[in-house]
Design an enzyme around this catalytic site. Sequence first.
Site, PDB file in Angstrom:
ATOM      1  N   HIS A 139       4.234  -2.274  -3.873  1.00  0.00           N
ATOM      2  CA  HIS A 139       3.300  -1.293  -4.255  1.00  0.00           C
ATOM      3  C   HIS A 139       3.522  -0.096  -4.175  1.00  0.00           C
ATOM      4  CE1 HIS A 139      -0.169  -4.088  -2.654  1.00  0.00           C
ATOM      5  NE2 HIS A 139       0.905  -4.453  -1.776  1.00  0.00           N
ATOM      6  N   HIS A 149       2.724  -2.112  -9.445  1.00  0.00           N
ATOM      7  CA  HIS A 149       3.427  -3.163  -8.765  1.00  0.00           C
ATOM      8  C   HIS A 149       4.655  -3.789  -9.358  1.00  0.00           C
ATOM      9  CE1 HIS A 149      -0.915  -3.123  -7.867  1.00  0.00           C
ATOM     10  NE2 HIS A 149      -0.507  -3.338  -6.283  1.00  0.00           N
ATOM     11  N   ARG A 191     -14.483   3.853  -3.378  1.00  0.00           N
ATOM     12  CA  ARG A 191     -14.261   3.685  -1.899  1.00  0.00           C
ATOM     13  C   ARG A 191     -15.492   4.606  -1.254  1.00  0.00           C
ATOM     14  NH1 ARG A 191      -7.633   4.217  -0.819  1.00  0.00           N
ATOM     15  NH2 ARG A 191      -7.140   2.280  -2.207  1.00  0.00           N
ATOM     16  N   LYS A 246       7.148   1.114   4.689  1.00  0.00           N
ATOM     17  CA  LYS A 246       6.653   2.089   3.533  1.00  0.00           C
ATOM     18  C   LYS A 246       7.654   3.210   3.712  1.00  0.00           C
ATOM     19  CE  LYS A 246       2.828   4.362   5.497  1.00  0.00           C
ATOM     20  NZ  LYS A 246       1.467   4.872   5.389  1.00  0.00           N
ATOM     21  N   ASP A 298      -1.167   3.533 -10.285  1.00  0.00           N
ATOM     22  CA  ASP A 298      -0.853   2.507  -9.570  1.00  0.00           C
ATOM     23  C   ASP A 298       0.346   1.433 -10.195  1.00  0.00           C
ATOM     24  OD1 ASP A 298      -0.954   0.752  -7.375  1.00  0.00           O
ATOM     25  OD2 ASP A 298      -3.098   0.118  -7.738  1.00  0.00           O
ATOM     26  N   GLN A 304      -5.888   5.709  -9.487  1.00  0.00           N
ATOM     27  CA  GLN A 304      -4.802   5.585  -8.802  1.00  0.00           C
ATOM     28  C   GLN A 304      -3.597   5.405  -9.958  1.00  0.00           C
ATOM     29  OE1 GLN A 304      -5.116   1.897  -6.255  1.00  0.00           O
ATOM     30  NE2 GLN A 304      -4.791   3.360  -4.555  1.00  0.00           N
ATOM     31  N   CYS A 308      -4.792  -4.174  -6.883  1.00  0.00           N
ATOM     32  CA  CYS A 308      -3.573  -5.295  -6.530  1.00  0.00           C
ATOM     33  C   CYS A 308      -4.035  -6.750  -6.876  1.00  0.00           C
ATOM     34  CB  CYS A 308      -3.030  -5.232  -4.940  1.00  0.00           C
ATOM     35  SG  CYS A 308      -3.392  -3.720  -4.217  1.00  0.00           S
TER      36      CYS A 308
END
Lengths: 570, 570
Positions: free
Chosen positions: A449, A323, A301, A403, A321, A319, A272
């Site tokens: 997200h 946005h 991670r 979410k 991902d 990911q 992000c």
Amino acid sequence: MEEKEYLKRYWHTTSHILAQAVKRLFPEVKLGIGPPIENGFYYDFYREKPFTPEDIERIEKEMRKIIEQNFKIERIVVDKKEAEKILKDEKFKLEILSGIEDDKVSFYKQGEFIDLCEGPHLSSTGEVKYFKLLSVASAYWRGDEKRESMQRIYGISFPTEEKLKEYLNFIEEAKKRDHRVLGKKLDLFSIHPEIGSGLIFWHPKGAIVRKIIEDFWKDVHLKNGYQLLYTPHIADISLWEKSGHLSFYKEYMFPPMDIGNGKFMQLKPMNCPFHIIIYNTKLISYKELPLRWAELGTVYRLEKQGVLHGLLRVRGFTQDDAHIFCTPSQLKDEIKNLIDLVYFFLKKFGFNEFEVYLSTRPEKFVGSIENWDRAISELENALKEKDIPYKIDPGEGVFYGPKIDIKIKDSLGRLWQCSTIQVDFNIPERFQLKYIDEKGNFSQPIMIHRAILGSIERFFGILIEHCNGNLPFWLAPVQIKILPISQKYINFAMEIKEKLKDFRTEVDLKDEKINKKIKEAEEEKIPYMVIVGEKEMKSGKLSLRKHGKGMVGEFEIEKLKEIFKKEMEE
Amino acid sequence: MEEKEYLKRYWHTTSHILAQAVKRLFPEVKLGIGPPIENGFYYDFYREKPFTPEDIERIEKEMRKIIEQNFKIERIVVDKKEAEKILKDEKFKLEILSGIEDDKVSFYKQGEFIDLCEGPHLSSTGEVKYFKLLSVASAYWRGDEKRESMQRIYGISFPTEEKLKEYLNFIEEAKKRDHRVLGKKLDLFSIHPEIGSGLIFWHPKGAIVRKIIEDFWKDVHLKNGYQLLYTPHIADISLWEKSGHLSFYKEYMFPPMDIGNGKFMQLKPMNCPFHIIIYNTKLISYKELPLRWAELGTVYRLEKQGVLHGLLRVRGFTQDDAHIFCTPSQLKDEIKNLIDLVYFFLKKFGFNEFEVYLSTRPEKFVGSIENWDRAISELENALKEKDIPYKIDPGEGVFYGPKIDIKIKDSLGRLWQCSTIQVDFNIPERFQLKYIDEKGNFSQPIMIHRAILGSIERFFGILIEHCNGNLPFWLAPVQIKILPISQKYINFAMEIKEKLKDFRTEVDLKDEKINKKIKEAEEEKIPYMVIVGEKEMKSGKLSLRKHGKGMVGEFEIEKLKEIFKKEMEE
């Protein structure tokens, strides 16, 4: 829900029966803890010698005896002093006791056995009907590597024999489908703990699947008004301070690298902040919104060693991902589009059953209640307008926004959470995101997200287990294997391969009997086999075999191509 | 080569003339060093006040005077004691002097000016005809951030006015094409030193170009018998010890991350060891060779802050890496295939002039001389059989093996090294690579490292400068922009866009005059503009404009599609 509660109690009592049996047979053993878990229960024991399979059999026999004895299960509340006396020989229990603040503690007693325990339990040991001890694993006391290593015995129990059998079958089937086993057998990927726990090495056959997934993913996103980004894997720690990751997420981040001159870089656990940096490189007008920015971003991670599990729980993963930056009035439509996109993707991979959760405002949150309520109602309206059944998970939203989570049910009935759609009120504030609105003033965009597959690694693991390694035709690393009946037909086989070059085709060049070749291709889980020999060469009709199904028929090459083309489209 | 040597001498003398002029005008200035460089020369001066543009003009004037005075340039050799006397007021020169081991040192003298210098020089200052001072930059004394900051004056000189003009034009043109300027103007990428020097953020318009390059790269590789891999970005330091990177490459590696329990992870500076790990996961038979394994692998190297330069020199970049494992008898054919592949790629991106170098065994090397000689002759034979002109770079091979480097010449005549083909005798030894040969024995495979584009980031930078931001049609982020003459025709424009959906098409929605729209599209360097208004709507014939060329003609939509399709294929 009530059945679930009952089973928890059921399993908890079975774990006490297990501990009682162990204490009868091995009085020197010290007791740890014995809770019910998601499926079944375990009990931790401290014993110098490991439990052998024979020990486990004896323990099961003794458990059966305890069930027959049908002891009444009593709850007893005593003060701590009295509790210390009861537990005087159980050092681990005494350690637990010393950590309890209340002066009164409860015990559960059945026959000669008594255990420090909050309960609840069944009313008697005889209520437990069918059980099975499943495995013994080692586990550090209190999860601390510096403490004693306990032996953890896992088990399962049910009120009916049918349920037990069903569960044991399920375990058996799940074991066979274990993506770690199939990943090795099909040469898809490997993990090398000496080089790094939780890091995935994609072998050629796994990598081609990943490439196909990623190509598909990118194309669909581009067609749906997304733009792609690529961002670095590291950033100065000041970015992670600003984003809040060093406050909220530090323990999952790899430690910093000291690059000199007082500068420290850290691997990214999320993408992000990088997208935000790009957002803030220019002034955005309301006319440009919504902006939909997607990245296959690899993040790192530092998950605990003990929770790592094949592709499902790793330390480095990619990911899928994205946005979305939009105006408040665009939020609902964006969510509706996202729901469509999620279902489109998951169905494409063969998942057809879903559970949808809407998570609302938790106790600790950022942003105004007004914004939360508005966002929640937009999410809810989107689900309603899409006729999607959902459950509310009250207070389970992330601190930064509400979410929607979409869980998929795999072919063994297991639920997996992959897709998530999250509204974020935190980052737009922290990074002062803005756009120029219709009136020429600065406004704050709403940020969403979202991930659809979640992590490419994890999704691949789930997919392998879901289809038992039989990847659908469009994803299979090798789609067609041509099997010449003998070495004489290799040239002919190569000609056929050339004609099928729009597909991932291999020729089996080995000098072996056709039956062995078929067996091997079946084991490799290749969707189609084309057999070529004298007959096929003369007639021009090729024998087609389908994985797990046997012969399909004989077809001319053009017809074969049609069959495969149709498979691709499915 | 002689002209190059002469120019070096020419530039060196011009730098002394510069120093002489500075000392005449600013006697308090302390001299640093003043060498010739690849293009021109510089001289470092220590002075409290910065040189102003007016100062530079005065210096140039003074230089012209020195040239007119036509001083004889004399070489004088003295002992160190005498040298110290001459240099008593020049603290930097004294520092250099103290580092010289010989007792005799040489000076060069012209008129009243004398400088500690090894030479060689021209015979008189009058030999310098045309010169120009180009810029002033700051540079630490001896490149050490803790020492004095000097003012470095750059300049250029030539014996003819024509050559000087040509060079100044080249600089002017190169400045305009600077990929850092174009990257910002065309919104392709950004760099944020506060987040990490040398890290690239790919914006949507840059990212789509990268995606197209990567897709093309992967497809061509798959068609040429390569398989893809994906590997992690970090590994335990023990891997980097084993691979030799911690001995040979440590200073370029990001420092380790301490993840506890005595374990340290490090970012990868190269992909090779990861491919080796996969190679060693199973026994390879000679029948499986050659194996061609390719990865778009992102690596991180801690380049010095001072050498970082836009996309051309970065700290994080994606190599278009591949490793080929083959038997010795397969080596030559693999090299020939590689040469074809390299030329195919580079030509596809519009590069048509090349210089090829074959680098042979250096003084320090691993592996046997016999293997080196054999590999060099295979590389040489491959080049000969392909009729490729090449130069030998004696002793310039890497310690682990010989290599072929292919440099491309860009539209400004600059050479860039991107493609490299390297034989490696080191890694197969260190990691004990083997395969089962025809006789059933273990043999060691030959390993080739190769990159074609080198780094996606750097290649993109070179490409932007080469084509001055006018990316070829197949790579342009936006290929076609539809410009409605007024807001009335937006719907019609959207219909046209839909019909051109096989291409990357945008509609200019702004409420502006058509001339402004054209100007903007030209500035965005969009290959084609389609203009739509009343006339076009009625006739169905659309006006086509080409970037930098103006009107092409009026075409029906089907004809337009054909034109664009043809452009795609070029």
